[in-house]
Design a protein around this motif. Sequence first.
Motif, short mmCIF file in Angstrom:
data_model
loop_
_atom_site.label_atom_id
_atom_site.label_comp_id
_atom_site.label_asym_id
_atom_site.label_seq_id
_atom_site.Cartn_x
_atom_site.Cartn_y
_atom_site.Cartn_z
N UNK A 89 -14.24 -14.28 0.12
CA UNK A 89 -15.10 -13.11 0.27
C UNK A 89 -16.29 -13.43 1.16
N UNK A 90 -16.84 -14.62 1.02
CA UNK A 90 -17.94 -15.03 1.88
C UNK A 90 -17.51 -15.05 3.34
N UNK A 91 -16.33 -15.58 3.61
CA UNK A 91 -15.79 -15.60 4.98
C UNK A 91 -15.66 -14.20 5.55
N UNK A 92 -15.10 -13.31 4.76
CA UNK A 92 -14.89 -11.93 5.22
C UNK A 92 -16.22 -11.24 5.48
N UNK A 93 -17.18 -11.41 4.59
CA UNK A 93 -18.49 -10.76 4.76
C UNK A 93 -19.24 -11.35 5.96
N UNK A 94 -19.10 -12.63 6.20
CA UNK A 94 -19.73 -13.23 7.39
C UNK A 94 -19.15 -12.64 8.66
#
Length: 80
Positions: free
Chosen positions: A36-41
């Motif tokens: 999720x962090x990757x996608x939001x970044x």
Amino acid sequence: MTEILDAPIAAAAEAVRAIAGPTERCKVSQEAESRMTEVMRAIRQELALDLKTQGLTWREVGELMGGVSPQRAKQISLGE
């Protein structure tokens, strides 16, 4: 406005909670957080680029992105 996120976040949380073994549940929760962090970044990077393309200054982009500095806004646009 963020209510639109409530259902998918709750569904993801329930999917993790449904995993029986605590060891596996721990691994899956860590992977879910990382992904999720990757996608939001990536989304924030796209947003910074879109805002800059619309003619905003890095200062304006930073303000719209939660009050980050112009330098940080540019870094975000570069995926840093």
